[in-house]
Design a protein around this motif. Structure first.
Motif, PDB file in Angstrom:
ATOM      1  N   PHE A  18      63.468-109.746  50.335  1.00  0.00           N
ATOM      2  CA  PHE A  18      62.502-109.030  51.156  1.00  0.00           C
ATOM      3  C   PHE A  18      63.191-108.104  52.154  1.00  0.00           C
ATOM      4  O   PHE A  18      62.733-106.990  52.388  1.00  0.00           O
ATOM      5  CB  PHE A  18      61.574-109.990  51.903  1.00  0.00           C
ATOM      6  N   GLY A  19      64.282-108.554  52.753  1.00  0.00           N
ATOM      7  CA  GLY A  19      65.000-107.712  53.705  1.00  0.00           C
ATOM      8  C   GLY A  19      65.392-106.380  53.100  1.00  0.00           C
ATOM      9  O   GLY A  19      65.248-105.325  53.726  1.00  0.00           O
ATOM     10  N   TYR A  36      56.095 -91.170  63.679  1.00  0.00           N
ATOM     11  CA  TYR A  36      57.157 -92.182  63.564  1.00  0.00           C
ATOM     12  C   TYR A  36      58.362 -91.719  64.378  1.00  0.00           C
ATOM     13  O   TYR A  36      58.790 -90.576  64.266  1.00  0.00           O
ATOM     14  CB  TYR A  36      57.538 -92.362  62.098  1.00  0.00           C
ATOM     15  N   ARG A  37      58.915 -92.633  65.215  1.00  0.00           N
ATOM     16  CA  ARG A  37      60.070 -92.275  66.049  1.00  0.00           C
ATOM     17  C   ARG A  37      61.276 -93.181  65.851  1.00  0.00           C
ATOM     18  O   ARG A  37      62.306 -92.956  66.460  1.00  0.00           O
ATOM     19  CB  ARG A  37      59.660 -92.292  67.518  1.00  0.00           C
ATOM     20  N   GLY A  38      61.158 -94.203  65.043  1.00  0.00           N
ATOM     21  CA  GLY A  38      62.287 -95.088  64.798  1.00  0.00           C
ATOM     22  C   GLY A  38      61.821 -96.519  64.576  1.00  0.00           C
ATOM     23  O   GLY A  38      60.648 -96.830  64.759  1.00  0.00           O
ATOM     24  N   HIS A  39      62.750 -97.367  64.205  1.00  0.00           N
ATOM     25  CA  HIS A  39      62.396 -98.764  63.936  1.00  0.00           C
ATOM     26  C   HIS A  39      63.611 -99.662  64.081  1.00  0.00           C
ATOM     27  O   HIS A  39      64.751 -99.195  64.095  1.00  0.00           O
ATOM     28  CB  HIS A  39      61.824 -98.904  62.518  1.00  0.00           C
ATOM     29  N   SER A  40      63.338-100.962  64.134  1.00  0.00           N
ATOM     30  CA  SER A  40      64.353-102.013  64.037  1.00  0.00           C
ATOM     31  C   SER A  40      63.755-103.129  63.195  1.00  0.00           C
ATOM     32  O   SER A  40      62.557-103.424  63.294  1.00  0.00           O
ATOM     33  CB  SER A  40      64.723-102.580  65.415  1.00  0.00           C
ATOM     34  N   ILE A  41      64.591-103.737  62.374  1.00  0.00           N
ATOM     35  CA  ILE A  41      64.178-104.889  61.570  1.00  0.00           C
ATOM     36  C   ILE A  41      65.010-106.080  62.026  1.00  0.00           C
ATOM     37  O   ILE A  41      66.237-106.004  62.069  1.00  0.00           O
ATOM     38  CB  ILE A  41      64.411-104.635  60.066  1.00  0.00           C
ATOM     39  N   PHE A  42      64.325-107.171  62.367  1.00  0.00           N
ATOM     40  CA  PHE A  42      64.988-108.397  62.814  1.00  0.00           C
ATOM     41  C   PHE A  42      64.678-109.512  61.822  1.00  0.00           C
ATOM     42  O   PHE A  42      63.516-109.779  61.540  1.00  0.00           O
ATOM     43  CB  PHE A  42      64.498-108.804  64.203  1.00  0.00           C
ATOM     44  N   GLU A  46      67.165-118.728  62.598  1.00  0.00           N
ATOM     45  CA  GLU A  46      66.735-120.130  62.580  1.00  0.00           C
ATOM     46  C   GLU A  46      65.623-120.399  61.580  1.00  0.00           C
ATOM     47  O   GLU A  46      65.462-121.530  61.125  1.00  0.00           O
ATOM     48  CB  GLU A  46      66.265-120.578  63.973  1.00  0.00           C
ATOM     49  N   THR A  47      64.836-119.377  61.265  1.00  0.00           N
ATOM     50  CA  THR A  47      63.679-119.563  60.391  1.00  0.00           C
ATOM     51  C   THR A  47      63.734-118.562  59.242  1.00  0.00           C
ATOM     52  O   THR A  47      63.182-117.456  59.352  1.00  0.00           O
ATOM     53  CB  THR A  47      62.364-119.392  61.182  1.00  0.00           C
ATOM     54  N   PRO A  48      64.403-118.885  58.151  1.00  0.00           N
ATOM     55  CA  PRO A  48      64.418-117.974  57.007  1.00  0.00           C
ATOM     56  C   PRO A  48      62.987-117.666  56.557  1.00  0.00           C
ATOM     57  O   PRO A  48      62.141-118.555  56.514  1.00  0.00           O
ATOM     58  CB  PRO A  48      65.180-118.746  55.932  1.00  0.00           C
ATOM     59  N   GLY A  49      62.738-116.423  56.300  1.00  0.00           N
ATOM     60  CA  GLY A  49      61.391-116.014  55.917  1.00  0.00           C
ATOM     61  C   GLY A  49      60.608-115.426  57.069  1.00  0.00           C
ATOM     62  O   GLY A  49      59.489-114.975  56.893  1.00  0.00           O
ATOM     63  N   ARG A  50      61.198-115.406  58.249  1.00  0.00           N
ATOM     64  CA  ARG A  50      60.518-114.821  59.410  1.00  0.00           C
ATOM     65  C   ARG A  50      61.233-113.523  59.789  1.00  0.00           C
ATOM     66  O   ARG A  50      62.433-113.508  60.050  1.00  0.00           O
ATOM     67  CB  ARG A  50      60.529-115.771  60.594  1.00  0.00           C
ATOM     68  N   TYR A  51      60.476-112.451  59.810  1.00  0.00           N
ATOM     69  CA  TYR A  51      60.974-111.130  60.193  1.00  0.00           C
ATOM     70  C   TYR A  51      60.129-110.576  61.322  1.00  0.00           C
ATOM     71  O   TYR A  51      58.937-110.888  61.416  1.00  0.00           O
ATOM     72  CB  TYR A  51      60.870-110.145  59.018  1.00  0.00           C
ATOM     73  N   VAL A  52      60.739-109.747  62.126  1.00  0.00           N
ATOM     74  CA  VAL A  52      60.002-108.954  63.113  1.00  0.00           C
ATOM     75  C   VAL A  52      60.374-107.501  62.854  1.00  0.00           C
ATOM     76  O   VAL A  52      61.553-107.154  62.790  1.00  0.00           O
ATOM     77  CB  VAL A  52      60.354-109.360  64.565  1.00  0.00           C
TER      78      VAL A  52
END
Length: 101
Positions: A18-19, A36-42, A46-52
């Motif tokens: 998914f990443g 659109y001005r930019g982004h970050s993917i986190f 600790e919790t595989p499967g959790r993205y912000v």
């Protein structure tokens, strides 16, 4: 500037895949949207499967109307939607203080 914060929960077995898919979808679809001005993917350690996903927009309407009501949004969801373990939680924020690290 408005900051969209989307919490995405994915099947942990598909975390790495998914990443890569998310980064590609941002580059090919999201980043081409008006405002659109930019982004970050986190990716949570600790919790595989959790993205912000943090997306910076010029205005709230650039996201809620310009992007979400466009054909690009349908394309976006077709790419990343199949990975969702549950519906994303999305909120919008105003930046009050930003500092470089």
């Amino acid at each position: 500037m408005i900051v969209e914060i989307a919490e995405l929960k994915i099947d942990p077995a598909k975390h790495e895949e998914f990443g890569d898919v998310l980064a590609q979808a941002v580059a090919t679809v999201l980043s081409k949207s008006g405002g659109y001005r930019g982004h970050s993917i986190f990716a949570c350690m600790e919790t595989p499967g959790r993205y912000v996903l943090q997306v910076n927009w010029e205005t709230l309407e650039d996201h809620t109307v310009g992007f979400r009501e466009s054909a690009a949004f349908a394309q976006w969801r077709a790419i990343i939607g199949p990975y969702f373990a549950q519906a994303p939680h999305v909120e919008h924020f105003v930046v009050r203080d930003a500092r470089a690290s």
